[in-house]
Design a protein around this motif. Structure first.
Motif, PDB file in Angstrom:
ATOM      1  N   ASN A   1       0.800  -1.225   0.000  1.00 13.63           N
ATOM      2  CA  ASN A   1       0.000   0.000   0.000  1.00 13.63           C
ATOM      3  C   ASN A   1       0.835   1.278   0.000  1.00 13.63           C
ATOM      4  O   ASN A   1       0.278   2.378   0.051  1.00 13.63           O
ATOM      5  CB  ASN A   1      -0.961   0.003   1.183  1.00 13.63           C
ATOM      6  CG  ASN A   1      -2.051  -1.043   1.017  1.00 13.63           C
ATOM      7  OD1 ASN A   1      -2.289  -1.522  -0.098  1.00 13.63           O
ATOM      8  ND2 ASN A   1      -2.685  -1.421   2.106  1.00 13.63           N
ATOM      9  N   GLY A   2       2.140   1.110   0.001  1.00 16.59           N
ATOM     10  CA  GLY A   2       3.002   2.289  -0.119  1.00 16.59           C
ATOM     11  C   GLY A   2       2.979   3.217   1.078  1.00 16.59           C
ATOM     12  O   GLY A   2       2.850   4.430   0.940  1.00 16.59           O
ATOM     13  N   TYR A   3       3.124   2.653   2.271  1.00 12.74           N
ATOM     14  CA  TYR A   3       3.190   3.482   3.485  1.00 12.74           C
ATOM     15  C   TYR A   3       4.646   3.677   3.910  1.00 12.74           C
ATOM     16  O   TYR A   3       5.519   2.850   3.633  1.00 12.74           O
ATOM     17  CB  TYR A   3       2.457   2.797   4.647  1.00 12.74           C
ATOM     18  CG  TYR A   3       0.974   2.630   4.440  1.00 12.74           C
ATOM     19  CD1 TYR A   3       0.159   3.728   4.170  1.00 12.74           C
ATOM     20  CD2 TYR A   3       0.385   1.376   4.536  1.00 12.74           C
ATOM     21  CE1 TYR A   3      -1.206   3.569   3.998  1.00 12.74           C
ATOM     22  CE2 TYR A   3      -0.980   1.204   4.362  1.00 12.74           C
ATOM     23  CZ  TYR A   3      -1.771   2.308   4.097  1.00 12.74           C
ATOM     24  OH  TYR A   3      -3.118   2.157   3.929  1.00 12.74           O
ATOM     25  N   GLY A   4       4.870   4.760   4.635  1.00  9.99           N
ATOM     26  CA  GLY A   4       6.137   4.954   5.347  1.00  9.99           C
ATOM     27  C   GLY A   4       7.354   5.216   4.487  1.00  9.99           C
ATOM     28  O   GLY A   4       8.476   4.933   4.912  1.00  9.99           O
ATOM     29  N   TYR A   5       7.168   5.779   3.289  1.00  6.10           N
ATOM     30  CA  TYR A   5       8.314   6.046   2.400  1.00  6.10           C
ATOM     31  C   TYR A   5       9.316   6.959   3.112  1.00  6.10           C
ATOM     32  O   TYR A   5       8.973   8.059   3.546  1.00  6.10           O
ATOM     33  CB  TYR A   5       7.831   6.731   1.119  1.00  6.10           C
ATOM     34  CG  TYR A   5       8.932   6.933   0.096  1.00  6.10           C
ATOM     35  CD1 TYR A   5       9.048   6.091  -1.004  1.00  6.10           C
ATOM     36  CD2 TYR A   5       9.874   7.953   0.243  1.00  6.10           C
ATOM     37  CE1 TYR A   5      10.064   6.270  -1.937  1.00  6.10           C
ATOM     38  CE2 TYR A   5      10.896   8.135  -0.678  1.00  6.10           C
ATOM     39  CZ  TYR A   5      10.980   7.292  -1.769  1.00  6.10           C
ATOM     40  OH  TYR A   5      11.990   7.458  -2.685  1.00  6.10           O
ATOM     41  N   ASN A   6      10.560   6.518   3.204  1.00  3.11           N
ATOM     42  CA  ASN A   6      11.566   7.389   3.852  1.00  3.11           C
ATOM     43  C   ASN A   6      12.960   7.241   3.263  1.00  3.11           C
ATOM     44  O   ASN A   6      13.961   7.452   3.951  1.00  3.11           O
ATOM     45  CB  ASN A   6      11.599   7.154   5.373  1.00  3.11           C
ATOM     46  CG  ASN A   6      12.347   5.899   5.757  1.00  3.11           C
ATOM     47  OD1 ASN A   6      12.312   4.904   5.021  1.00  3.11           O
ATOM     48  ND2 ASN A   6      13.016   5.916   6.885  1.00  3.11           N
ATOM     49  N   ALA A   7      13.011   6.877   1.974  1.00  2.00           N
ATOM     50  CA  ALA A   7      14.341   6.787   1.360  1.00  2.00           C
ATOM     51  C   ALA A   7      15.011   8.161   1.361  1.00  2.00           C
ATOM     52  O   ALA A   7      14.331   9.197   1.425  1.00  2.00           O
ATOM     53  CB  ALA A   7      14.214   6.265  -0.069  1.00  2.00           C
ATOM     54  N   ILE A   8      16.339   8.150   1.304  1.00  3.11           N
ATOM     55  CA  ILE A   8      17.144   9.372   1.178  1.00  3.11           C
ATOM     56  C   ILE A   8      16.481  10.287   0.144  1.00  3.11           C
ATOM     57  O   ILE A   8      16.131   9.826  -0.944  1.00  3.11           O
ATOM     58  CB  ILE A   8      18.574   8.985   0.726  1.00  3.11           C
ATOM     59  CG1 ILE A   8      19.286   8.228   1.855  1.00  3.11           C
ATOM     60  CG2 ILE A   8      19.367  10.200   0.265  1.00  3.11           C
ATOM     61  CD1 ILE A   8      20.619   7.631   1.439  1.00  3.11           C
ATOM     62  N   ASP A   9      16.291  11.569   0.519  1.00  7.49           N
ATOM     63  CA  ASP A   9      15.600  12.460  -0.412  1.00  7.49           C
ATOM     64  C   ASP A   9      16.557  12.885  -1.526  1.00  7.49           C
ATOM     65  O   ASP A   9      17.769  12.973  -1.305  1.00  7.49           O
ATOM     66  CB  ASP A   9      15.065  13.696   0.325  1.00  7.49           C
ATOM     67  CG  ASP A   9      13.938  14.362  -0.455  1.00  7.49           C
ATOM     68  OD1 ASP A   9      13.130  13.631  -1.066  1.00  7.49           O
ATOM     69  OD2 ASP A   9      13.864  15.605  -0.485  1.00  7.49           O
ATOM     70  N   ASN A  10      16.016  13.114  -2.708  1.00  7.44           N
ATOM     71  CA  ASN A  10      16.909  13.560  -3.779  1.00  7.44           C
ATOM     72  C   ASN A  10      16.201  14.484  -4.751  1.00  7.44           C
ATOM     73  O   ASN A  10      14.999  14.361  -5.001  1.00  7.44           O
ATOM     74  CB  ASN A  10      17.524  12.360  -4.508  1.00  7.44           C
ATOM     75  CG  ASN A  10      16.515  11.662  -5.386  1.00  7.44           C
ATOM     76  OD1 ASN A  10      16.256  12.104  -6.506  1.00  7.44           O
ATOM     77  ND2 ASN A  10      15.913  10.606  -4.881  1.00  7.44           N
ATOM     78  N   ILE A  11      16.992  15.408  -5.256  1.00  6.63           N
ATOM     79  CA  ILE A  11      16.538  16.304  -6.320  1.00  6.63           C
ATOM     80  C   ILE A  11      17.676  16.402  -7.336  1.00  6.63           C
ATOM     81  O   ILE A  11      18.805  15.999  -7.041  1.00  6.63           O
ATOM     82  CB  ILE A  11      16.199  17.719  -5.798  1.00  6.63           C
ATOM     83  CG1 ILE A  11      17.442  18.358  -5.146  1.00  6.63           C
ATOM     84  CG2 ILE A  11      15.033  17.702  -4.835  1.00  6.63           C
ATOM     85  CD1 ILE A  11      17.354  19.865  -5.077  1.00  6.63           C
ATOM     86  N   LYS A  12      17.351  16.928  -8.496  1.00  5.13           N
ATOM     87  CA  LYS A  12      18.393  17.190  -9.491  1.00  5.13           C
ATOM     88  C   LYS A  12      18.371  18.666  -9.850  1.00  5.13           C
ATOM     89  O   LYS A  12      17.299  19.279  -9.888  1.00  5.13           O
ATOM     90  CB  LYS A  12      18.108  16.398 -10.771  1.00  5.13           C
ATOM     91  CG  LYS A  12      18.584  14.979 -10.748  1.00  5.13           C
ATOM     92  CD  LYS A  12      18.661  14.455 -12.194  1.00  5.13           C
ATOM     93  CE  LYS A  12      19.093  13.009 -12.239  1.00  5.13           C
ATOM     94  NZ  LYS A  12      18.025  12.101 -11.854  1.00  5.13           N
ATOM     95  N   VAL A  13      19.541  19.218 -10.074  1.00  8.93           N
ATOM     96  CA  VAL A  13      19.595  20.596 -10.569  1.00  8.93           C
ATOM     97  C   VAL A  13      20.562  20.668 -11.746  1.00  8.93           C
ATOM     98  O   VAL A  13      21.457  19.827 -11.874  1.00  8.93           O
ATOM     99  CB  VAL A  13      20.081  21.597  -9.479  1.00  8.93           C
ATOM    100  CG1 VAL A  13      19.071  21.716  -8.367  1.00  8.93           C
ATOM    101  CG2 VAL A  13      21.450  21.230  -8.948  1.00  8.93           C
ATOM    102  N   MET A  14      20.352  21.660 -12.577  1.00 11.30           N
ATOM    103  CA  MET A  14      21.314  21.912 -13.664  1.00 11.30           C
ATOM    104  C   MET A  14      22.020  23.228 -13.357  1.00 11.30           C
ATOM    105  O   MET A  14      21.378  24.276 -13.226  1.00 11.30           O
ATOM    106  CB  MET A  14      20.603  22.003 -15.006  1.00 11.30           C
ATOM    107  CG  MET A  14      21.597  22.170 -16.156  1.00 11.30           C
ATOM    108  SD  MET A  14      20.766  22.520 -17.695  1.00 11.30           S
ATOM    109  CE  MET A  14      20.315  20.873 -18.188  1.00 11.30           C
ATOM    110  N   VAL A  15      23.320  23.143 -13.204  1.00 13.15           N
ATOM    111  CA  VAL A  15      24.107  24.364 -12.967  1.00 13.15           C
ATOM    112  C   VAL A  15      24.572  24.853 -14.339  1.00 13.15           C
ATOM    113  O   VAL A  15      25.175  24.100 -15.108  1.00 13.15           O
ATOM    114  CB  VAL A  15      25.318  24.059 -12.059  1.00 13.15           C
ATOM    115  CG1 VAL A  15      26.136  25.333 -11.827  1.00 13.15           C
ATOM    116  CG2 VAL A  15      24.855  23.483 -10.725  1.00 13.15           C
ATOM    117  N   GLU A  16      24.230  26.096 -14.639  1.00 17.35           N
ATOM    118  CA  GLU A  16      24.574  26.583 -16.000  1.00 17.35           C
ATOM    119  C   GLU A  16      25.155  27.993 -15.961  1.00 17.35           C
ATOM    120  O   GLU A  16      25.160  28.629 -14.933  1.00 17.35           O
ATOM    121  CB  GLU A  16      23.341  26.536 -16.904  1.00 17.35           C
ATOM    122  CG  GLU A  16      22.163  27.272 -16.342  1.00 17.35           C
ATOM    123  CD  GLU A  16      20.990  27.348 -17.314  1.00 17.35           C
ATOM    124  OE1 GLU A  16      20.897  26.545 -18.244  1.00 17.35           O
ATOM    125  OE2 GLU A  16      20.181  28.258 -17.123  1.00 17.35           O
TER     126      GLU A  16
END
Ligand code: MTE
Length: 355
Positions: free
Chosen positions: A340-355
């Motif tokens: 049922n997809g409860y308790g998600y707590n994996a390491i958070d991540n985002i992506k950025v583009m440095v330009e």
């Protein structure tokens, strides 16, 4: 640059569903740790209930010495307790599971926090007295509806084990951030259960029953259970305490940013103790550095953290945040996959583009 005063620019809730109302907090745009009511996430299983407050009485029955029918005014006159508590839906971040899991596709904003004032549930149970055989306290909400899986009408009802029910910080709240509790968040009374996922904090309390045997309602024994297997119910266990977790608020995921200094900031929380440290990686987990974490007196709250990053090179970067709590739990690389997809707590991540 800030807009001129006559152009007020403010965030709104993020809509996931309207009937019942499920909307999330725009968590990336939250700058304080007491979320105003209008930005507090809303999670409902049914339509809003109809209540007549002028005649509100709260029954306390079951395995008690003296069954009570206690008026709203009498509850307000009892000694109060104030707690600063994060409420996180156990479905928060469900949309991040890969492959995806059916259910409300919450992003990162099924979480909010603020200051709750109310009467400890314990105080009410001391007035009614509880019998020796008491094991659980069942709290029923005024909202109800048909469950298609069971083809029957149920109210939103959940139980707490006795030790959690009589914990002095488990309260029946009637104020939020020094204002009367708003209708959508449970007026006149809702449970606030610190350190547990939000499903435990029953809104619009209709009745409290002390039981000698385990409560088996569908919001207890079908929903809000971790099912590790897709095919069968082996290893099923209840969703209770909030997992250690963190969310990056800034920069925004997939943002294009300039080279130079950037403050990476976010929040971290756990139901299992205080946050001891938060680590940030700007190279997809090859190296980690400690973020600066704001001091917090209450282990029921999230902490804010920040990290100054000097983006020297151009390119695409994965930024990760990883929190650790005083019980020694750290966010895992992969979430605990459950049906049922409860308790998600994996390491958070985002992506950025440095330009
Ligand atoms: N209480 C009632 N009566 N009905 C509900 O649908 N939803 C629960 C809990 N209490 C619910 C309820 C869930 S799953 C969560 S996450 C929180 O309330 C959400 O509280 P909020 O809407 O005030 O954010």
């Amino acid at each position: 640059m800030a807009d001129p005063k006559h152009h007020v620019v403010k965030p709104y809730l993020v809509t996931r569903r309207l009937h019942p109302e499920n909307q999330e907090t725009p968590i990336q745009f939250i700058e304080n740790d007491r979320i105003q009511t209008s930005l507090f996430y809303r999670r409902n299983h049914f339509s809003y209930p109809n209540l007549t407050y002028s005649n509100y009485f709260l029954p306390i029955n079951g395995m008690v010495n003296t069954p009570l029918l206690i008026s709203l005014q009498s509850i307000l006159q009892l000694p109060s307790k104030t707690v600063e508590v994060v409420l996180e839906c156990s479905g928060n971040k469900r949309s991040l599971f890969e492959p995806k899991v059916f259910g409300e596709q919450w992003g990162k904003g099924a979480i909010s926090q603020g200051v709750w004032k109310g009467v400890p549930l314990r105080t009410l149970l001391e007035i009614s007295g509880i019998k020796e055989a008491a094991k659980e306290v069942v709290v029923e909400g005024y909202d109800f509806g048909k469950r298609t899986d069971l083809d029957k009408v149920f109210s939103y009802t959940r139980s707490l084990p006795l030790e959690k029910a009589i914990h002095p910080d488990t309260i029946i709240a009637y104020e939020y951030n020094k204002q009367p509790l708003s209708f959508k968040h449970g007026f006149p009374f809702r449970l606030i259960v610190p350190q547990w996922y939000g499903m435990a904090s029953v809104k619009w309390i209709k009745q409290i029953s002390v039981m000698a045997s385990p409560f088996n309602g569908p919001f207890q024994k079908i929903d809000y259970m971790y099912y590790p297997n897709l095919e069968n119910d082996d290893g099923a266990h209840p969703v209770t305490t909030i997992n250690v977790n963190s969310t990056i608020q800034k920069p925004l995921d997939m943002a294009k940013i300039n080279t130079g200094k950037h403050v990476i900031k976010g929040i971290a929380w756990s139901g299992k103790g205080n946050i001891t440290h938060v680590e940030i990686s700007t190279d997809n987990g090859h190296t980690w550095s400690k973020a600066q974490v704001s001091a917090s007196k209450s282990s029921y709250k999230w902490v804010s953290w920040s990290y100054e990053w000097n983006a020297v090179e151009k390119g695409i970067f994965s930024i990760l945040s990883k929190a650790t709590d005083s019980s020694g739990q750290t966010q895992p690389i992969k979430p605990y996959r459950n049906r049922n997809g409860y308790g998600y707590n994996a390491i958070d991540n985002i992506k950025v583009m440095v330009e």
